[in-house]
Write a protein that holds these residues in place. Structure first.
Motif, PDB file in Angstrom:
ATOM      1  N   LYS A 284     -31.202  -0.050  -1.119  1.00 18.02           N
ATOM      2  CA  LYS A 284     -31.645  -1.343  -1.628  1.00 18.02           C
ATOM      3  C   LYS A 284     -30.744  -2.461  -1.110  1.00 18.02           C
ATOM      4  CE  LYS A 284     -33.388  -1.591  -5.799  1.00 18.02           C
ATOM      5  NZ  LYS A 284     -33.590  -1.502  -7.256  1.00 18.02           N
ATOM      6  N   MET A 306     -39.846  -5.823   1.054  1.00 14.31           N
ATOM      7  CA  MET A 306     -39.893  -5.744  -0.412  1.00 14.31           C
ATOM      8  C   MET A 306     -40.630  -4.489  -0.873  1.00 14.31           C
ATOM      9  SD  MET A 306     -40.229  -9.686  -1.773  1.00 14.31           S
ATOM     10  CE  MET A 306     -41.316 -10.344  -0.520  1.00 14.31           C
ATOM     11  N   VAL A 307     -41.622  -4.060  -0.110  1.00 14.83           N
ATOM     12  CA  VAL A 307     -42.303  -2.801  -0.445  1.00 14.83           C
ATOM     13  C   VAL A 307     -41.371  -1.625  -0.216  1.00 14.83           C
ATOM     14  CG1 VAL A 307     -44.172  -1.240   0.240  1.00 14.83           C
ATOM     15  CG2 VAL A 307     -44.646  -3.666  -0.092  1.00 14.83           C
ATOM     16  N   ARG A 309     -38.198  -1.670  -0.610  1.00 11.61           N
ATOM     17  CA  ARG A 309     -37.246  -1.697  -1.733  1.00 11.61           C
ATOM     18  C   ARG A 309     -37.896  -1.131  -2.998  1.00 11.61           C
ATOM     19  NH1 ARG A 309     -34.735  -7.465  -3.097  1.00 11.61           N
ATOM     20  NH2 ARG A 309     -36.853  -7.758  -3.882  1.00 11.61           N
ATOM     21  N   TRP A 310     -39.154  -1.492  -3.231  1.00 14.64           N
ATOM     22  CA  TRP A 310     -39.910  -0.962  -4.388  1.00 14.64           C
ATOM     23  C   TRP A 310     -40.058   0.555  -4.279  1.00 14.64           C
ATOM     24  CZ3 TRP A 310     -44.931   1.125  -3.565  1.00 14.64           C
ATOM     25  CH2 TRP A 310     -45.612   1.491  -4.734  1.00 14.64           C
ATOM     26  N   ARG A 311     -40.377   1.037  -3.071  1.00 14.36           N
ATOM     27  CA  ARG A 311     -40.575   2.471  -2.854  1.00 14.36           C
ATOM     28  C   ARG A 311     -39.277   3.236  -3.109  1.00 14.36           C
ATOM     29  NH1 ARG A 311     -42.538   2.188   2.442  1.00 14.36           N
ATOM     30  NH2 ARG A 311     -44.635   1.531   1.914  1.00 14.36           N
ATOM     31  N   GLU A 321     -37.971  -3.167  -9.704  1.00 15.16           N
ATOM     32  CA  GLU A 321     -39.015  -3.853  -8.942  1.00 15.16           C
ATOM     33  C   GLU A 321     -40.361  -3.852  -9.658  1.00 15.16           C
ATOM     34  OE1 GLU A 321     -37.981  -5.350  -6.228  1.00 15.16           O
ATOM     35  OE2 GLU A 321     -36.005  -4.443  -6.473  1.00 15.16           O
ATOM     36  N   PHE A 322     -40.489  -3.099 -10.756  1.00 10.93           N
ATOM     37  CA  PHE A 322     -41.762  -3.006 -11.463  1.00 10.93           C
ATOM     38  C   PHE A 322     -41.920  -4.172 -12.436  1.00 10.93           C
ATOM     39  CE2 PHE A 322     -41.423   1.128  -9.758  1.00 10.93           C
ATOM     40  CZ  PHE A 322     -42.665   1.748  -9.824  1.00 10.93           C
ATOM     41  N   PHE A 326     -42.674  -8.246  -8.384  1.00  7.68           N
ATOM     42  CA  PHE A 326     -43.431  -7.398  -7.468  1.00  7.68           C
ATOM     43  C   PHE A 326     -44.931  -7.637  -7.598  1.00  7.68           C
ATOM     44  CE2 PHE A 326     -45.141  -3.412  -5.722  1.00  7.68           C
ATOM     45  CZ  PHE A 326     -44.497  -3.442  -4.491  1.00  7.68           C
ATOM     46  N   GLU A 327     -45.371  -8.106  -8.739  1.00 12.88           N
ATOM     47  CA  GLU A 327     -46.781  -8.458  -8.871  1.00 12.88           C
ATOM     48  C   GLU A 327     -47.147  -9.543  -7.864  1.00 12.88           C
ATOM     49  OE1 GLU A 327     -47.555  -9.499 -12.901  1.00 12.88           O
ATOM     50  OE2 GLU A 327     -47.176  -7.470 -13.667  1.00 12.88           O
ATOM     51  N   VAL A 329     -45.726  -9.888  -4.913  1.00 16.42           N
ATOM     52  CA  VAL A 329     -45.815  -9.181  -3.626  1.00 16.42           C
ATOM     53  C   VAL A 329     -47.182  -8.511  -3.487  1.00 16.42           C
ATOM     54  CG1 VAL A 329     -44.875  -7.283  -2.255  1.00 16.42           C
ATOM     55  CG2 VAL A 329     -43.326  -8.813  -3.488  1.00 16.42           C
ATOM     56  N   MET A 330     -47.580  -7.813  -4.545  1.00 14.45           N
ATOM     57  CA  MET A 330     -48.881  -7.136  -4.510  1.00 14.45           C
ATOM     58  C   MET A 330     -50.012  -8.134  -4.298  1.00 14.45           C
ATOM     59  SD  MET A 330     -48.706  -4.219  -7.473  1.00 14.45           S
ATOM     60  CE  MET A 330     -50.473  -4.009  -7.380  1.00 14.45           C
TER      61      MET A 330
END
Length: 783
Positions: A284, A306-307, A309-311, A321-322, A326-327, A329-330
């Protein structure tokens, strides 16, 4: 059972076709060059002045001067050559080709012009014309290093690695050990060898390229990157991390804008390698460094990082990141990248466990597969006629080893042999772990290919060579048991290895690929109303789509005393034991909150989870989950982690648990059938997408409607109520019903195989009848 797709760790930095252009060094002073005393310049001096103008960024003036020279001295070769070269560098390719053509009337053997014409035609997507000019240049000088390099690169770009290698070897011979292009020649040869999967020779060439560049007092960052990428690709994570770190040092010394782009790619790849090695905090940190380097620009690159990092956080149950960040980003991925038809930062596998609209899930898969469409369009299906005898099936997979795929599919291979209705070939491109599973599958298809059997190893073959060999096997229906998951090689299936190609078992969603004809499902996971979510035609088996085979593992499943197992596993002798043995990346905040509410409502209960694999054993997964439990008012010691053991031993110890709680966004698949076959009831939610409907499929195919009604619910709140209320006599009745269903269709591998064979025969019948012109879904009735 499905595995996270690993993005290609590093792109190959194939140097462009080197251009013999403007052999005067670039001006260090970009200030305007004063006009010359034109009356005193000869035509050749005017050419030199024009070159200086171009190098100083005054291209328009350079072109005017060179045009004047060619008009006043039409036989001066230098005038035409530099006019053509500046036009070419300015993107005026048609004008450039015309100027080169005039030059060739003056000197048909002008080797630099021939090379540059080849480059221009390559840029105009004319590989045949390009290669013809390079070959013409070789007739002028067969040992011309730059021309040999260009021929090699041309063949490489066309996918002909064998021919490319031949010309790389000639370039090396002509170059010797002291020519100025030595490091580039070695590097480009390494790239071709890497594509050919000639790993040892590729490593040698990269190291020699680094050595040659060091002799010049310089670094070769691209060679270090590709060395790292090869280690990464083949799972040597410690070596990959070391080489990425070394690449960072090399690129830092090189400097420049291109090197900054390379640095971003290195940091992202290094972060992925660190995450896969269980070093999530460091990973991270790398992704945060990338975001700092990128600043507020490069939106797509920022989304990708950023994806990543979320993964990484998902794998460590670090849910920072949840959140609302992150919303955003989505939203940008779904509303901008997907709608613009881009290959999204989210991979198809990522979407399987996410709450996103089903049409977006399909669009992401379609956009991702589009990159392979050129391969598919250039390779029509092989012409295979059905013999008077059996249909030929080919199974292609990375995981013919000790992996859930083989645990399940072993029974399919076994019963194919018993029915004798089809001839089976196994096409492997994964590691040989020398496990019993691997040996059994090899034996079930008659042995290895080199010994006269039908176990075909494509592991060390290039995509071109592997696909050519696979196509030559005459398979009628190809079953892809990998899809967009870890280790997958969709570059092979994209080349149409068989007239009919099927997405099966491992990837619970659409491939989005036009080269995949069917996806195998059932009435629960792929109900008819879901067909718009799939690019493939639906093939519906009469029972569960998931084959289940336990003959090897169930001996002694009832042995062992429950109390002694609880003691050995660190579970309380009294109290209720809930269980979930999924991988940790299937656990997400919402379902974990539900599980904690169940523990809160059930005094003296614990949740029995599976410890992460060895790579994540020191990454803090257990600590993170215990902290999350305490944040929800549950003591951390109420989470108990089971050691990883062999499948047979795992089935035996499950009697120590009382109830299996399914995950939600990505439910249990083979993990759920393991529990059911061990007699442990599963409570599951009937979700919207395939990945969260498998539990409902399994329970619905056990032949007990009462059992299905009691264990399959419509939402997580009801799951919690059922889990809390299922105690005493009701629980014992459910366990009895589960054990009574061991003889159901769900566990009847022989019957499953007969249905499967009828399905593939139906696919071939549709193909022979010309069904490829329309969408013909298949529904296999109960046999």
């Amino acid at each position: 059972m499905a595995r996270r797709h690993r993005p290609i760790p590093g792109r190959l930095f194939l140097l462009p076709f080197l251009l013999y252009l403007l052999q005067i060094s670039q001006s260090q002073d970009a200030s305007p060059i004063p006009p010359p005393q034109t009356l005193t310049l000869t035509p050749l001096e005017a050419v030199q002045h024009a070159v200086a103008l171009h190098n100083a960024g005054q291209t328009s003036s350079a072109l005017t001067t060179l045009t004047t020279v060619t008009e006043s001295a039409p036989t001066l070769q230098e005038g035409w050559f530099y006019l053509a070269a500046v036009q070419q560098q300015s993107g005026l390719l048609s004008l450039s080709l015309s100027s080169y053509a005039t030059l060739l009337t003056l000197n048909p053997d002008h080797i630099d012009a021939l090379n540059n014409i080849g480059k221009a035609l390559s840029d105009l997507s004319d590989p045949t014309g390009s290669l013809s000019y390079y070959m013409r240049a070789l007739t002028v000088d067969p040992n011309h290093v730059q021309t040999l390099v260009n021929v090699a690169l041309s063949y490489h770009a066309q996918g002909d690695g064998i021919s490319a290698s031949r010309y790389h070897e000639l370039a090396l011979t002509s170059c010797g050990n002291s020519c100025t292009l030595l490091s580039e020649v070695r590097y480009n040869y390494g790239v071709t060898l890497q594509h050919l999967r000639s790993v040892e020779k590729a490593v040698e060439m990269y190291r020699l390229a680094i050595e040659a560049r060091a002799g010049e007092g310089k670094e070769h960052g691209s060679a270090w990157v590709n060395l790292a990428a090869m280690h990464h690709k083949y799972g040597n994570l410690d070596d990959a991390i070391w080489h990425y770190e070394r690449a960072r040092k090399a690129v830092a010394k090189e400097g420049g804008e291109e090197e900054m782009e390379l640095e971003v790619m290195i940091l992202n790849n290094l972060g992925q390698a660190l995450a896969q090695a269980g070093r999530v905090k460091e990973a991270k940190g790398m992704f945060n460094s990338v975001l700092s380097v990128l600043g507020s620009g490069e939106r797509d690159e920022r989304l990708t990082t950023m994806v990543h990092r979320w993964r990484a956080g998902k794998m460590n149950c670090d849910w920072e990141e949840f959140g609302h960040g992150f919303e955003g980003v989505m939203w940008e991925v779904l509303e901008r990248q997907v709608d613009e038809g881009k290959d999204a930062a989210l991979l198809p596998f990522d979407t399987l466990g996410m709450e996103i609209p089903k049409d977006k899930r399909r669009d992401i898969a379609v956009n991702h597969a589009r990159a392979l469409s050129e391969l598919s369009s250039s390779m029509p299906p092989p012409l295979v006629e059905r013999p008077a005898g059996r249909l030929k099936l080919g199974y292609i997979c990375y995981d013919f080893n000790d992996h859930p795929t083989s645990h399940l599919a072993e029974g399919l291979f076994l019963h194919h042999n018993k029915t004798g209705r089809v001839e089976v070939t196994a096409m492997n491109y994964g590691k040989d772990d020398e496990s019993t599973y691997r040996k059994n599958i090899v034996e079930l298809v008659g042995g290895k290919e080199e010994d006269g059997g039908r176990f075909v190893d494509l592991t060390h073959l290039s995509d071109t060579t592997a696909s050519s060999h696979a196509r030559s096997l005459g398979v009628h229906v190809l079953i892809d048991m990998q899809g967009f998951t870890l280790g997958g090689r969709p570059e092979l299936t994209a080349r149409r290895l068989a007239p009919v190609q099927v997405n099966y078992l491992i990837f619970p969603g659409t491939s989005g690929a036009g080269f995949m004809d069917y996806v195998v499902g059932d009435r629960f996971v792929t109900p008819p109303e879901s067909q718009s979510s799939y690019s493939e035609m639906l093939a519906m088996l009469p029972n569960s789509y998931q084959i289940n085979y336990y003959s090897r593992h169930v001996h002694g499943v009832n042995s062992g005393h429950r109390d002694s197992i609880r003691l050995s596993e660190g579970l309380p002798l009294t109290g209720f034991v809930y269980a979930n043995f999924n991988k940790q990346d299937k656990i997400e905040p919402e379902i974990f909150t539900v599980w904690m509410s169940i523990l809160t409502r059930t005094p003296n209960s614990v949740l029995w989870l599976l410890e992460p694999n060895h790579r994540y054993s020191g990454s803090g997964v257990a600590d993170n989950l215990r902290m999350e439990a305490m944040a929800r008012g549950v003591r951390g010691d109420r989470l108990v982690f089971a050691k990883r053991v062999g499948k047979g031993e795992h089935l035996k110890r499950m009697k120590a648990a009382d109830l299996f709680l399914d995950s939600h966004l990505y439910g249990a698949h083979s993990t759920a059938t393991d529990s059911l076959r061990a007699g442990l009831p599963v409570v599951t939610v009937r979700g919207e997408a395939w990945a969260r409907r498998v539990g409902a499929s399994l329970m619905g195919n056990m032949g007990d409607q009462v059992l299905e009604t009691e264990t399959v619910v419509d939402d997580v709140r009801t799951l919690a109520d059922v889990a809390v209320g299922m105690k005493g006599g009701e629980l014992e009745d459910v366990k009895r019903r589960v054990r009574g269903a061991w003889g159901s269709d769900l566990f009847d591998t022989e019957k499953y195989t007969r249905d499967f064979e009828r399905m593939v025969e139906g696919m071939w019948d549709v193909k022979e009848a010309g069904g490829e012109e329309g969408r013909f879904h298949l529904v296999v009735g109960k046999g």
